[in-house]
Motif scaffolding. Sequence first.
Motif, short mmCIF file in Angstrom:
data_model
loop_
_atom_site.label_atom_id
_atom_site.label_comp_id
_atom_site.label_asym_id
_atom_site.label_seq_id
_atom_site.Cartn_x
_atom_site.Cartn_y
_atom_site.Cartn_z
N ALA A 330 1.13 -1.02 -0.26
CA ALA A 330 0.70 0.16 0.13
C ALA A 330 0.51 1.36 -0.04
CB ALA A 330 -1.09 -0.19 1.08
N SER A 331 2.47 1.30 0.31
CA SER A 331 2.42 2.38 0.71
C SER A 331 3.45 2.74 -0.65
CB SER A 331 4.19 2.09 1.62
OG SER A 331 5.13 2.93 1.73
N ALA A 332 4.22 1.23 -1.24
CA ALA A 332 4.32 1.34 -2.37
C ALA A 332 3.61 1.94 -3.88
CB ALA A 332 5.19 0.54 -3.26
N TRP A 333 2.23 2.20 -3.54
CA TRP A 333 1.31 2.30 -4.39
C TRP A 333 0.91 3.87 -4.20
CZ3 TRP A 333 -1.87 1.91 -8.13
CH2 TRP A 333 -3.04 2.73 -8.70
N ILE A 334 1.33 4.71 -3.17
CA ILE A 334 1.08 5.68 -2.97
C ILE A 334 1.62 6.80 -2.96
CG2 ILE A 334 0.66 7.52 -0.24
CD1 ILE A 334 -1.06 5.79 1.07
N ASP A 335 3.32 6.11 -2.66
CA ASP A 335 4.04 6.62 -3.70
C ASP A 335 4.21 6.75 -5.65
OD1 ASP A 335 6.72 7.62 -3.11
OD2 ASP A 335 8.19 6.21 -4.18
N TYR A 336 4.22 5.64 -5.77
CA TYR A 336 4.35 5.30 -7.32
C TYR A 336 2.51 6.60 -7.71
CZ TYR A 336 2.01 3.72 -12.15
OH TYR A 336 1.08 3.62 -13.06
N PHE A 337 1.53 6.99 -6.94
CA PHE A 337 0.51 7.52 -7.33
C PHE A 337 0.65 8.84 -7.48
CE2 PHE A 337 -3.76 9.64 -6.37
CZ PHE A 337 -4.43 8.88 -7.64
N VAL A 338 1.27 9.06 -5.84
CA VAL A 338 1.48 10.24 -6.43
C VAL A 338 2.81 10.83 -7.35
CG1 VAL A 338 2.14 13.20 -4.41
CG2 VAL A 338 -0.14 10.55 -4.32
N ARG A 339 3.45 9.85 -7.01
CA ARG A 339 4.38 11.51 -7.65
C ARG A 339 4.73 10.17 -8.99
NH1 ARG A 339 8.12 12.81 -4.21
NH2 ARG A 339 8.35 11.95 -1.59
N GLU A 340 4.57 9.50 -9.22
CA GLU A 340 5.16 8.50 -10.66
C GLU A 340 3.53 8.58 -11.41
OE1 GLU A 340 7.48 5.29 -10.59
OE2 GLU A 340 8.63 6.18 -8.34
N SER A 341 2.68 8.15 -11.31
CA SER A 341 1.54 7.42 -12.17
C SER A 341 0.77 9.23 -13.19
CB SER A 341 0.09 7.77 -11.44
OG SER A 341 -0.11 8.79 -10.54
N GLY A 342 1.39 10.03 -13.22
CA GLY A 342 0.73 11.26 -13.64
C GLY A 342 -0.47 11.91 -13.25
N TYR A 343 -1.41 11.63 -12.44
CA TYR A 343 -2.99 11.49 -12.28
C TYR A 343 -2.42 13.19 -11.44
CZ TYR A 343 -6.48 12.87 -8.65
OH TYR A 343 -8.05 12.81 -7.70
N VAL A 344 -1.79 13.47 -10.43
CA VAL A 344 -1.67 15.19 -10.29
C VAL A 344 -1.44 15.93 -11.86
CG1 VAL A 344 0.06 16.92 -9.32
CG2 VAL A 344 0.02 14.49 -8.67
N ASP A 345 -0.51 15.74 -12.69
CA ASP A 345 -1.35 16.41 -13.96
C ASP A 345 -2.02 15.88 -14.75
OD1 ASP A 345 1.47 17.51 -13.52
OD2 ASP A 345 2.51 15.87 -14.80
N GLU A 346 -2.95 14.98 -14.72
CA GLU A 346 -3.56 14.55 -15.57
C GLU A 346 -4.57 15.33 -15.18
OE1 GLU A 346 -4.18 11.27 -17.48
OE2 GLU A 346 -2.45 10.27 -16.83
#
Length: 429
Positions: A330-346
């Motif tokens: 779950a911690s790995a998902w949070i880090d990926y989701f906020v920093r890497e997934s592109g969600y913030v920009d998209e």
Amino acid sequence: MSRLKKGIAMLLAALMLLAGCDMPGANDSPKATKNPNEEMMPNGEHVLTVLTNRVDLIENGVLERYAEQFSKEHPGTTVRFEGLTNYASDIMVRLSTRNLGDVLLLPNNMKNESLPNYFEPLDDALFDGMRFEDFKAYGGKRYGLATGISTSGIVYNKEAFRKAGITEIPVTLDQFYEACEKLKQAGIVPVYLNYGAKWPLMHWGEDLVSYMTGDSGYLNKMTETDAPWSEESAWGEAMAIVRKLIEKGYAEDELMSNQWEASKRELAGGKAGMYLMGNWVINQLVAAGADPGAIGFFPFPYDNGDTRYAPLSPDWLVGISKFSENKELASAWIDYFVRESGYVDESGFLPVEKSKESAMPQIQEFLSYNPILLEKKVPSDAFLEIAAAAEIPFWSGNNIQEWVAAPDLAEVFEQYNKRWKEARNKSER
């Protein structure tokens, strides 16, 4: 009014679960309960259950795209999303059952001292270089990471402005009203309040009063007085603006209908001119059919002064269920989701990482007006306790809807002051 009071009572019942006596204490050990969402696929793969308010991103496949990339980086993992249509109230019920999945958004109305009862402390490394890192913290531990940063202002359709003959962006309240009149005369809805949807009204209430005063701690300071509401206060000034927009015919027709989705299509197509909304809505307008170049963004001119403030706020904060059996994943998902997934920009947010800047042209336009950005303050436990005891559902839009419709604003403010004073006196005992 009776329906409103019933609605408030239902919400307050949920809030009370978070505010006090029916919840386990911060140091109590919860009963050992298996996470109902903990699953393992027949082939041994782990299922990570993520609760979200973004039902639209489940339906259009965006979250699944993020999940597929995460699974490539974490073989043997399947990410499953569960969308809650009315997240703010639905998650309150889920808290009582501890059916929280593995990853979820932290309730905005939960006191920070209650966080340890339901959430796992997050690793400090997740917060390196991030904004609002201590927004959801207690006892020296952090429980929520911001999923995006927002500011609020006027999101507008440039083509609608052109058709109405508006050649300059309004920088004072009088100029804003003049723009509204021109849009109305051109047959364009000047401002969509989304009165019927209710929740957008918080942008004209709790959100607005926290920056038009230049004091991001305005709400918390309400705990220092028995009578925070008056027509001369920031609340009164904000409500006067909304009431004038309705009285002048500058808002949408059929106010009582929930027209949120329709409003995005109207503004995207130039049939409506403006929102007072967060920057996150810009990409949603594009998804609703708007030409990205036709959508602009400027600070809301809430008065005729020269100084202009604007808020800087975290969107939902994401955390890990205390009852998850997949906490490391779950911690790995949070880090990926906020920093890497592109969600913030998209999603049209400002970056959570302090070292990054937004490339959105609308954000650049907004900042070109040089507003003074005020970082939002977390609601204090004292404020939340008094609000719950007074049965005032802040951030729901219910109270704003009532004040806007009140025949006598001073009278309804007096009623709210009475409730606030009684609740405040109880909290001091």
